[in-house]
Each structure stands twice: as C-alpha cells, then as structure tokens.
Enzyme design. Structure first.
Site, short mmCIF file in Angstrom:
data_model
loop_
_atom_site.label_atom_id
_atom_site.label_comp_id
_atom_site.label_asym_id
_atom_site.label_seq_id
_atom_site.Cartn_x
_atom_site.Cartn_y
_atom_site.Cartn_z
N ASP A 287 0.81 -1.17 -0.09
CA ASP A 287 0.05 -0.04 0.18
C ASP A 287 0.98 1.40 0.08
OD1 ASP A 287 -2.90 0.60 -0.14
OD2 ASP A 287 -2.24 2.00 1.54
N PHE B 140 3.83 5.73 -13.48
CA PHE B 140 2.28 5.56 -13.17
C PHE B 140 1.93 6.61 -12.34
CE2 PHE B 140 1.53 3.40 -9.35
CZ PHE B 140 2.81 2.72 -9.06
N GLY B 141 0.50 6.59 -12.04
CA GLY B 141 0.08 7.55 -10.81
C GLY B 141 0.65 9.02 -10.99
N TYR B 142 1.00 9.59 -9.79
CA TYR B 142 1.52 10.90 -9.78
C TYR B 142 2.90 11.08 -10.25
CZ TYR B 142 -2.59 11.27 -6.73
OH TYR B 142 -3.64 11.03 -6.24
N ASP B 143 3.55 10.00 -10.86
CA ASP B 143 5.06 10.26 -11.29
C ASP B 143 5.27 11.20 -12.09
OD1 ASP B 143 6.09 8.12 -10.03
OD2 ASP B 143 5.82 6.61 -11.59
P1 ITT Z 1 -3.84 -2.17 -5.22
O1 ITT Z 1 -4.18 -1.62 -3.97
O2 ITT Z 1 -4.74 -2.98 -5.89
O3 ITT Z 1 -2.28 -2.35 -5.09
P2 ITT Z 1 -4.07 0.68 -5.93
O4 ITT Z 1 -3.45 1.64 -7.19
O5 ITT Z 1 -5.40 1.01 -5.50
O6 ITT Z 1 -3.76 -0.72 -6.39
P3 ITT Z 1 -2.95 1.69 -3.36
O7 ITT Z 1 -4.11 1.59 -2.67
O8 ITT Z 1 -1.61 1.19 -2.74
O9 ITT Z 1 -2.98 0.79 -4.77
O10 ITT Z 1 -2.74 3.19 -4.06
C1 ITT Z 1 -1.63 3.64 -4.51
C2 ITT Z 1 -1.90 5.04 -5.20
O11 ITT Z 1 -0.92 6.12 -4.72
C3 ITT Z 1 -1.42 4.86 -6.54
O12 ITT Z 1 -2.87 4.26 -7.40
C4 ITT Z 1 -1.08 6.05 -7.30
O13 ITT Z 1 -2.13 7.10 -7.37
C5 ITT Z 1 0.00 6.30 -6.00
N1 ITT Z 1 1.07 5.95 -6.05
C6 ITT Z 1 1.87 5.12 -5.11
N2 ITT Z 1 3.01 4.74 -5.74
C7 ITT Z 1 2.99 5.44 -6.48
C8 ITT Z 1 4.37 5.63 -7.50
O14 ITT Z 1 5.56 5.02 -7.25
N3 ITT Z 1 4.22 6.56 -8.63
C9 ITT Z 1 3.12 7.19 -8.72
N4 ITT Z 1 2.21 7.33 -8.02
C10 ITT Z 1 1.98 6.24 -6.85
#
Ligand code: ITT
Length: 217
Positions: free
Chosen positions: A79, A162-165
């Site tokens: 997480d 991905f995400g906020y990268d």
């Molecule tokens: P799972 O719970 O199924 O693993 P999830 O995407 O919902 O998938 P999390 O609840 O841990 O996972 O949420 C993590 C979020 O935080 C992720 O969706 C991104 O928005 C952000 N995040 C985490 N690590 C990141 C990274 O390395 N780079 C960019 N954004 C990140």
C-alpha cells in the site's frame, strides 16, 4: 516424496495488486529472487479487498492477509501513496481515488496541481510512502517500509511510470519520476526501498524451503 508440482507451487509468489504499474515495478524490484511471479488474475481473483485501514501499513496487511487466506501461495501486497506537505499529508491513503470514485491518474494529478496553485517551490515538498507485506496462509512473514522525498512540479513532465510520477520531482536527478525508466526509479523509490527488505528475506526463505524440500525428497 513431494511431487514436483508442490515444489513449483512453493516458489510461486502472487503480487497482489490490481494496479498494472505497481505490478511491473514490484516485479522489477524483486529481480534476482528465484521465484515465479504471478498476478491476482492467476489466482482467479474476482473481487477486490476493501482498504478499510487507517494508514498504509494497515491497508497493506489487510490486502496481504486477505489474499493469503484464499490460497497456499506466498502473497506480496503493498500500500502506497503520495503525501504533500502543503496539503497536510493529502492525498495519503486516498491517493488512488483522490479525485473521486471514477478517479484516473490524469484527474488525480489535475486535482493536486489545482490545489497547489500559487504555492512556491520551497513549500512544494512531498514524499511517496510504501509499506509492503509478505504473508502466507494468514500469517505475516515480513514487512518493509520505504519512502522518498521530492517536490510537486508546477507541470507534468514525462510519460513513464504511473500515478503521480509525472509531477513528482526528484531533486538529485532534476527529473520527475515520469522521466525515468522503471529500473532507475526502483533504485531510489519508496517501493524499491520497501522491497529491499522483502527481497533479502525472500532469498533466505526460499533457499531454506528448497533445502527442506531436498531433504524430504
Ligand atoms: P492495489 O491496492 O490493488 O495495489 P492501488 O493503485 O489502489 O492498487 P494503493 O491503494 O496502494 O494501490 O494506492 C496507491 C496509489 O498511490 C496509486 O494508485 C497512485 O495513485 C499512488 N502511487 C503510489 N505509488 C506511486 C508511484 O510509485 N508513482 C506514482 N504514484 C504512486
């Protein structure tokens, strides 16, 4: 004598995430671990685990333990999220769904950039945090935490990760995480650091399991 099928099963590790970006990074961070990494799809998983925890560790434990009770495999769940100082630690555990129930990476980034409008560089500090939990059959074997500090960029840069990268600026490299390859990011990232502890544990654990297996064969 143990069957070769059970030997194979023991070396299977499920990377229990629904996030493809995270899945590939977890796999990359565990390069060198002699195991067969599989996704939740290989478990035949349909429904998701509700993340009801108050923090990253509680959520990582919830996910890891829930999946480990549904199979015999080693389960690795993680997480993670972004904590922005000027937003009092938001989005935090709500990182994945920060912009609402139909959140996308794009919408989440837009929300952070909007809330950060007018905030000068020195106050744009942030960190990514990761907790990784390895478990088997309802028992936690190892936990690892990692974090990395950076700044929220004024604009998106880069298309990797991905995400906020694309808005997470890492000062030593003068680049956002969206501008570096997965392997590079893993050397300094929250996930890479959390996984170092898990990786060292796994190598010993699998080696011991292998020796046990050979004794019993
Ligand atoms: P799972 O719970 O199924 O693993 P999830 O995407 O919902 O998938 P999390 O609840 O841990 O996972 O949420 C993590 C979020 O935080 C992720 O969706 C991104 O928005 C952000 N995040 C985490 N690590 C990141 C990274 O390395 N780079 C960019 N954004 C990140």
């Amino acid at each position: 004598m143990r069957s070769s099928k059970s030997k194979l099963n023991r070396q299977k590790i499920i990377l229990a995430t629904t996030n493809q970006g995270k899945f590939h990074e977890l796999k990359k961070c565990l390069t060198g671990v002699p195991a067969d990494f599989q996704s939740l799809a290989d478990l035949g998983a349909r429904e998701d685990v509700k993340e009801k925890g108050k923090n990253f560790l509680e959520n990582a434990r919830l996910k890891s333990l829930a999946w480990s009770r549904r199979s015999d495999f080693l389960i690795l769940a993680e997480d993670s999220g972004l904590e922005v100082d000027a937003l009092r630690g938001q989005p935090g555990i709500y990182s994945a769904r920060y912009s609402g129930p139909r959140a996308t990476n794009e919408k989440n980034i837009c929300k952070v950039l909007r809330l950060m409008q007018g905030i000068p560089w020195p106050r744009r500090t942030a960190r990514f945090v990761s907790w990784a939990v390895l478990s088997r059959k309802g028992r936690i074997l190892k936990e690892g935490k990692g974090q990395v500090r950076g700044y929220i960029a004024f604009n998106k840069k880069g298309t990797q990760g991905f995400g906020y990268d694309p808005i997470f600026f890492y000062s030593p490299w003068k680049k956002t995480f969206g501008q570096v390859a997965r392997a590079e990011k893993g050397k300094v990232s929250h996930r890479g650091r959390a996984l170092k502890k898990i990786k060292a544990f796994l190598i010993k654990y699998l080696d011991a399991a292998q020796q046990e297996n050979e004794k019993g064969a």
